[in-house]
Scaffold this motif. Structure first.
Motif, PDB file in Angstrom:
ATOM      1  N   SER A  60      87.595   7.689 -30.226  1.00  0.00           N
ATOM      2  CA  SER A  60      86.338   8.576 -30.571  1.00  0.00           C
ATOM      3  C   SER A  60      86.881   9.730 -31.447  1.00  0.00           C
ATOM      4  O   SER A  60      87.320  10.737 -30.851  1.00  0.00           O
ATOM      5  CB  SER A  60      85.430   8.718 -29.553  1.00  0.00           C
ATOM      6  N   GLN A  62      85.292  12.193 -32.707  1.00  0.00           N
ATOM      7  CA  GLN A  62      84.394  13.062 -32.396  1.00  0.00           C
ATOM      8  C   GLN A  62      84.475  14.348 -33.619  1.00  0.00           C
ATOM      9  O   GLN A  62      84.093  14.162 -34.706  1.00  0.00           O
ATOM     10  CB  GLN A  62      84.933  13.928 -31.180  1.00  0.00           C
ATOM     11  N   VAL A 155      79.357   5.463 -27.284  1.00  0.00           N
ATOM     12  CA  VAL A 155      79.654   6.766 -27.658  1.00  0.00           C
ATOM     13  C   VAL A 155      78.536   7.671 -28.123  1.00  0.00           C
ATOM     14  O   VAL A 155      78.048   8.609 -27.682  1.00  0.00           O
ATOM     15  CB  VAL A 155      80.908   7.202 -27.920  1.00  0.00           C
ATOM     16  N   ALA A 156      78.026   6.917 -29.149  1.00  0.00           N
ATOM     17  CA  ALA A 156      76.678   7.715 -29.813  1.00  0.00           C
ATOM     18  C   ALA A 156      75.526   7.873 -28.971  1.00  0.00           C
ATOM     19  O   ALA A 156      74.921   8.805 -28.812  1.00  0.00           O
ATOM     20  CB  ALA A 156      76.271   6.564 -31.027  1.00  0.00           C
ATOM     21  N   GLU A 159      76.507  10.467 -26.641  1.00  0.00           N
ATOM     22  CA  GLU A 159      76.421  11.854 -26.976  1.00  0.00           C
ATOM     23  C   GLU A 159      74.791  12.326 -27.157  1.00  0.00           C
ATOM     24  O   GLU A 159      74.524  13.360 -26.910  1.00  0.00           O
ATOM     25  CB  GLU A 159      76.759  11.799 -28.591  1.00  0.00           C
ATOM     26  N   ALA A 195      80.732  10.109 -33.295  1.00  0.00           N
ATOM     27  CA  ALA A 195      81.053   8.724 -32.581  1.00  0.00           C
ATOM     28  C   ALA A 195      81.869   7.610 -33.300  1.00  0.00           C
ATOM     29  O   ALA A 195      82.077   6.586 -33.185  1.00  0.00           O
ATOM     30  CB  ALA A 195      79.782   8.031 -31.901  1.00  0.00           C
TER      31      ALA A 195
END
Length: 307
Positions: A60, A62, A155-156, A159, A195
């Motif tokens: 990721s 980021q 991951v998104a 987040e 992400a």
């Protein structure tokens, strides 16, 4: 210069330090990443990618994505970008609200969270966050010459679910009239571009244009003007590592951008683009082993902009 041998020496140098630092566990989807991972890639003028370790494993990226959104916003709106975001180092944490309050909703620079939210706002047309996200994906795939680049939706989601501080930053800026689109629309795009999952090899190739005055040296495509390329690199040098930017410039002497996924992107003007990944972070959110590896690489190559 034998970059493959140099990378072998760098990997040997950092071996005793692997696993050091703290993985970004405040984003649940990143908490389980193996802290012992280490990869490094150097993309050079002819497009060759020299690599070692876990350089082909996606992670990721980021906040490293902020380099690319910043570049796109400069192309889209030019210097009017600076009416809504500054270009000074923050000296504060990446998600600090203190300076925003003092400076009436104008973020210090495009590479902190608040600044990147404003940049993302500039990229959204007609309130369409999905189109903005697809546009960014297309740009990165073109730059990296790799259609497999994608967003890690787990991951998104993570987040977004833990994004209270970013929502606070966005609403605070909106209260000063510094956002045009709806806060949730902007953050929908912002969380997804943070992400993005790339390998060191893909990331170094995608950023290669920044090492050659804004032109991809392989495809010969002009991506940004030389002047804007220099400005992007300047902001990376002074602001790319939050309140650790001065120490990074002191130790490594190259423009760079870190992400809390453990990646660091570094530009060696006239030489190439470097990406390193090791998930353990220092207190400022920069990869502990990644910074050590970059310091060793610069010592071996002499690529510091300070000679």
């Amino acid at each position: 210069m034998d970059l493959d041998k140099i990378l072998e020496a760098v990997a040997e140098f950092v071996e005793p330090h692997r696993g050091k630092g703290k993985v970004a566990d405040y984003i649940p989807a990143l908490a389980s990443v193996d802290p012992n991972k280490f990869g490094m890639a150097v993309a050079t003028r002819d497009g060759t990618c020299h690599k070692i370790g876990d350089a082909d494993e996606c992670f990721s990226i980021q906040s490293i994505s902020k380099v690319f959104t910043f570049s796109l916003a400069l192309q889209k709106v030019g210097d009017t970008l600076w009416e809504r975001v500054g270009r000074e180092p923050s000296g504060s944490a990446f998600n600090s609200i203190v300076q925003l309050e003092h400076e009436r909703g104008i973020p210090r620079n495009p590479l902190i969270n608040a600044g990147a939210i404003v940049v993302t706002d500039h990229l959204i047309d007609n309130g369409d966050a999905d189109a903005t996200t697809e546009m960014l994906l297309g740009v990165l795939r073109d730059h990296a010459e790799d259609e497999s680049i994608a967003i890690d939706m787990e991951v998104a989601r993570s987040e977004s679910e833990t994004g209270a501080r970013n929502r606070s930053l966005a609403h605070f800026m909106a209260s000063f009239g510094n956002l045009d689109n709806d806060v949730e629309t902007i953050l929908s795009a912002y969380f997804r571009h943070c992400a993005l999952a790339l390998s060191c090899s893909q990331l170094a190739r995608a950023a290669l244009f920044l090492a050659f005055d804004g032109k991809d040296p392989v495809t010969r495509e002009r991506i940004v003007t030389p002047q804007r390329c220099r400005r992007i690199n300047a902001v990376m040098m002074t602001c790319g590592h939050y309140d650790n930017s001065g120490d990074f410039a002191f130790r490594i002497g190259l423009p760079g951008k870190s992400g809390v996924g453990g990646g660091v992107l570094v530009i060696a003007p006239g030489e190439g683009a470097i990406a390193v990944w090791s998930p353990g972070l220092n207190e400022a959110g920069t990869s502990t082993v990644g910074a050590l590896a970059l310091e060793a690489l610069v010592e071996q190559t002499g690529w510091s902009v300070f000679g």
